[in-house]
Design a protein around this motif. Structure first.
Motif: not given
Length: 400
Positions: A164, A168, A196
Motif C-alpha cells: 500500500i 501511495l 489501490l
C-alpha cells in the motif's frame, strides 16, 4: 394569514421540539437539522440547545456534524473517554475551520461533562459524517487505508502494508491543490491509484466476509470503526478518480460522490448509534434534488443537479429520517418566505410545523430569495412541504 402562520409554530424551546417530534408518523432514527450558511454561531447555539433537550428528554445517543469523519474520532475519544485536552481536540478534531467555533467548543465541553461519570453504555457519541475533503481538495487515503489494514492484519493474513505504501507514494501526490481546478494534475486515475482501488476493495470485502470472526475477536465497536476506515478509503479513492475526470461532468460527479460518502456514513450510524441528531447545511440534508447554477466555473456556466445526502438517506430510511431546515428573516425582502415569516412571528426563534405552515401559505405567491453573495442559501418557497419542520430566527447578531 399572519395568525395562521403564528399558529403553525412555537417559540423555540424544549417543549416545542418534543411537540414536533410527537407529530411525526414515527420516531426518526436520524433527525436532520440544517443551517442556511456555515459559521453562524446563532444557528450553532440553537443546535446545541436542541441536542441537549434530545439527549435529556428524548433518548438521543449521538450527534453527527458536517465535518471530517476521521478527524471526528479525536472528538469522540475526548467526549467518551476524556482522551486529550479540549484545546487539542478543537484543533485536530474538526475540518473546514469548525474547530474555531465557540458554539462547537461549548458542545464538546458539554458532551464531556455529560459523559464524565456515566458508564460506557450510557455515554453519548460524537461523529463527523463528511469525508476528509477540504476546499483545497481531498486528503490522501493513507490514514484510512492504514487504519483498515492495521485492524485486519492483527487477525488475518493480508498483503503487507509495504504494498500500500508503495502504491501511495508521497502524500503530496494526493493533496496537490492545483488538481482542484486542473484535473490533469490529479493522481486519481494513475495506474497506482487504479491498483489501490482494487486493494481497498479487496480489504473491505474481507472485512465483511470475516465479520463473525473479527467481531468475536475484537468487538462490534472496533469492527464498526474498521468499516469507517474502509468506507473512507474507498470513498476517497473514488473522489480522487473524479478529480482526474476531464469531462464536462467532472464538477457534478464530485458533488455526487461527496454526498454519497455523507449518506453512507449516516446510514452506518442508524443500527448502532441512533437515534442521532445530524447537523449540516440545508442543502446536504434536504430531501429534494440539489441544484446549483455556477457562473464562470472553469470557463463556463453550469447547471448542476444531484441527490443530496438527505435525499439518499430519506429514500432508504423512509419515515425514520426527518428534516428540520433553518432560515432567518434578517434583511429578507417582504415578499419572500423569510420576509413573510419575519412579519408574522414576533419572537426571535420559532420552531414551525411545516405541514401547518404550508397550509397557511396556500394561495400566497412568494418570491424566491436569490442573493447568495454572503454564502446564505435561503429556502425556496416550494421547499416548505418537503421539510418536517423549520427553525426560524428573526434576526442574526452582527458578526464580531
Amino acid at each position: 394569514m399572519e395568525s395562521a402562520i403564528l399558529d403553525s409554530g412555537r417559540p423555540f424551546e424544549g417543549a416545542a421540539i418534543t411537540q414536533l417530534l410527537r407529530s411525526f408518523p414515527a420516531p426518526p432514527r436520524l433527525l436532520g437539522l440544517g443551517e442556511p450558511t456555515h459559521g453562524e454561531e446563532a444557528f450553532l447555539r440553537r443546535r446545541n440547545e436542541a441536542f441537549r433537550h434530545l439527549v435529556e428528554h428524548e433518548g438521543y445517543r449521538s450527534i453527527a456534524i458536517e465535518s471530517d469523519c476521521l478527524a471526528a474520532l479525536v472528538v469522540d475519544a475526548y467526549v467518551t473517554e476524556g482522551a486529550g485536552t479540549l484545546d487539542d481536540v478543537m484543533r485536530r478534531g474538526f475540518s473546514h475551520g469548525l474547530g474555531g467555533s465557540a458554539a462547537n467548543r461549548e458542545l464538546v465541553a458539554w458532551m464531556r461533562e455529560h459523559n464524565r461519570h456515566r458508564p460506557a453504555a450510557e455515554r453519548i457519541r460524537f461523529f463527523g459524517f463528511d469525508g476528509p475533503i477540504e476546499l483545497a481538495g481531498p486528503a490522501s487515503p493513507r490514514p484510512a487505508l492504514a487504519g483498515l489494514h492495521g485492524y485486519l492484519a492483527a487477525h488475518l493474513d493480508v498483503p503487507p502494508l509495504d504494498t500500500i505504501d508503495r502504491l501511495l507514494g508521497d502524500d503530496s501526490r494526493w493533496t496537490n491543490p492545483d488538481a482542484t481546478m486542473d484535473p490533469t494534475r490529479s493522481v486519481g486515475r494513475s495506474p497506482d491509484a487504479a491498483e489501490l482501488r482494487l486493494v481497498a476493495d479487496d480489504l473491505v470485502a474481507l472485512l465483511m466476509a470475516e465479520s463473525p470472526h473479527l467481531i468475536a475477536a475484537t468487538s462490534r465497536a472496533a469492527w464498526w470503526r474498521a468499516c469507517l476506515f474502509g468506507r473512507t478509503a474507498t470513498g476517497l479513492l473514488r473522489y480522487h478518480a473524479g478529480m482526474a475526470d476531464t469531462s464536462p461532468s467532472r464538477v457534478v460527479r464530485l458533488m455526487r460522490l461527496r454526498d454519497t460518502m455523507m449518506a453512507e456514513n449516516l446510514l452506518a450510524l442508524t443500527p448502532h448509534h441512533g437515534p442521532a441528531l445530524v447537523y449540516a447545511h440545508n442543502r446536504h440534508l434536504q430531501r429534494d434534488r440539489s441544484v446549483w447554477q455556477t457562473a464562470g466555473w472553469q470557463g463556463g456556466d453550469l447547471l448542476l443537479e444531484w441527490w443530496s445526502a438527505g435525499a439518499i438517506v430519506a429514500a432508504q430510511l423512509g419515515g425514520e429520517y426527518a428534516f428540520i431546515a433553518s432560515t432567518a428573516g434578517a434583511a429578507a425582502p417582504p415578499d419572500t418566505l423569510e420576509g413573510v415569516l419575519h412579519a408574522a412571528l414576533p419572537h426571535d426563534g420559532y420552531l414551525i410545523d411545516s405541514k401547518r405552515l404550508a397550509e397557511a401559505l396556500k394561495g400566497v405567491e412568494l418570491a424566491p430569495r436569490t442573493d447568495t453573495s454572503s454564502g446564505y442559501f435561503a429556502l425556496e418557497p416550494g421547499q416548505v412541504d418537503t421539510t418536517d419542520g423549520i427553525l426560524f430566527l428573526n434576526d442574526l447578531p452582527p458578526a464580531d
